[in-house]
Scaffold this motif. Structure first.
Motif, PDB file in Angstrom:
ATOM      1  N   UNK A 133       9.420  31.507 -26.717  1.00  0.00           N
ATOM      2  CA  UNK A 133      10.802  31.093 -26.478  1.00  0.00           C
ATOM      3  C   UNK A 133      11.446  30.808 -27.831  1.00  0.00           C
ATOM      4  N   UNK A 134      12.625  31.398 -28.053  1.00  0.00           N
ATOM      5  CA  UNK A 134      13.281  31.324 -29.365  1.00  0.00           C
ATOM      6  C   UNK A 134      14.467  30.369 -29.292  1.00  0.00           C
ATOM      7  N   UNK A 155      17.292  39.586 -38.066  1.00  0.00           N
ATOM      8  CA  UNK A 155      16.367  38.507 -37.734  1.00  0.00           C
ATOM      9  C   UNK A 155      15.770  38.730 -36.346  1.00  0.00           C
ATOM     10  N   UNK A 156      16.550  39.271 -35.446  1.00  0.00           N
ATOM     11  CA  UNK A 156      16.030  39.553 -34.103  1.00  0.00           C
ATOM     12  C   UNK A 156      14.828  40.495 -34.171  1.00  0.00           C
ATOM     13  N   UNK A 157      14.876  41.475 -35.064  1.00  0.00           N
ATOM     14  CA  UNK A 157      13.757  42.403 -35.210  1.00  0.00           C
ATOM     15  C   UNK A 157      12.513  41.684 -35.723  1.00  0.00           C
ATOM     16  N   UNK A 190      11.199  39.651 -32.794  1.00  0.00           N
ATOM     17  CA  UNK A 190      10.528  40.505 -31.813  1.00  0.00           C
ATOM     18  C   UNK A 190       9.131  40.901 -32.287  1.00  0.00           C
ATOM     19  N   UNK A 191       8.978  41.093 -33.598  1.00  0.00           N
ATOM     20  CA  UNK A 191       7.650  41.371 -34.140  1.00  0.00           C
ATOM     21  C   UNK A 191       6.707  40.198 -33.950  1.00  0.00           C
ATOM     22  N   UNK A 204       9.475  29.637 -31.132  1.00  0.00           N
ATOM     23  CA  UNK A 204       9.994  29.992 -32.450  1.00  0.00           C
ATOM     24  C   UNK A 204      11.286  29.217 -32.630  1.00  0.00           C
ATOM     25  N   UNK A 205      11.343  28.358 -33.634  1.00  0.00           N
ATOM     26  CA  UNK A 205      12.543  27.594 -33.948  1.00  0.00           C
ATOM     27  C   UNK A 205      13.189  28.186 -35.193  1.00  0.00           C
TER      28      UNK A 205
END
Length: 271
Positions: free
Chosen positions: A8-9, A115-117, A120-121, A131-132
């Protein structure tokens, strides 16, 4: 491992500086790790205060978030485990090179998604439950990347006069992100920070926030506590520095309230 579920981001953001944003990122990450959750804290602020607050030396940051964003290095090679007391916590640090990313990526058509990529990695590896992302105190490209990468956003709100006015501007930006870039980005909640029970203004701001946002405002409030500031200056979370302090108790309560919200998923859906 995380049981097959993607991490969860959570972006921690507010365009106003000095509201306890990075302090909340540091201590919420440490509190979640102390609850046995595997946590990655991404320092997405060129000032690198979250990295400094966890005692990561400048010489050891190796480009950090900047190197990961621009593809110069793999994110996994850049991680640090900052505290022996929180073995479940890792940090992707930041240094001044990150400021150049706003310029370097500005002409890229996919600039909101770098940053999304990276995130996702991390999620594909399955090593973390949470992930904060500590965002800069601005509404620039780096903050935009943080919002686009996030499942939800936590907004620290300082208990002072202009706080709600600044929050209104931020929420307009969040709504624009949801409409155009990531429908899944929700407002996780508002956290009242620097709360002083001796000050009538703190009580008034808290009452106004709860009246406007209702249950989106966390029951936990973060008090003004000198031990919190001292901890960051020593490169430690409040739990490593003074686990019995009022600040430590507050952030532990915030983490537990956050986890309780996650269980019922009421805030996972866009509102």
């Amino acid at each position: 491992m995380n049981g097959g579920r993607p991490a969860f981001v959570l972006a921690i953001a507010n365009q106003k500086g000095g509201v306890g944003k990075t302090t909340t990122a540091i201590n919420l990450a440490a509190a979640l790790a102390a609850e046995g959750k595997r946590v990655l804290l991404i320092d997405n602020d060129p000032q690198g205060n979250a990295s400094t607050g966890f005692g990561v030396p400048l010489a050891a940051r190796q480009g950090g978030t900047y190197a990961a964003l621009t593809g110069r290095r793999n994110w996994r090679d850049l991680l640090h485990t900052p505290e022996a007391t929180t073995p479940h916590l890792a940090i992707l640090p930041a240094d001044a090179h990150l400021a150049g990313a706003e310029i370097e990526l500005a002409s890229e058509p996919e600039r909101p998604f770098f940053l999304r990529r990276v995130v996702e990695g991390v999620q594909r590896e399955g090593d973390f439950a949470f992930i904060l992302i500590d965002c800069p105190p601005s509404l620039g490209l780096l903050t935009l990347n943080g919002l686009v990468a996030a499942d939800a956003v936590m907004v620290p709100l300082q208990c002072e006069f202009f706080a709600l006015e600044g929050l209104a501007h931020f929420l307009k930006t969040l709504e624009t992100v949801r409409q155009n870039l990531n429908r899944g980005t929700a407002l996780e909640g508002v956290v009242l920070t620097m709360f002083d029970r001796r000050n009538n203004l703190s009580e008034l701001v808290a009452a106004d926030a709860r009246s406007f946002f209702g249950e989106r405002v966390y029951e936990t409030v973060i008090p003004r506590n000198v031990r919190i500031s001292e901890a960051s200056s020593h490169g430690q979370s409040i739990f490593a520095y003074d686990p019995r302090s009022a600040g430590a108790r507050a952030y532990q309560s915030l983490a537990q309230e956050f986890l309780a919200r996650r269980k019922d998923h009421r805030h996972d859906r866009p509102q």
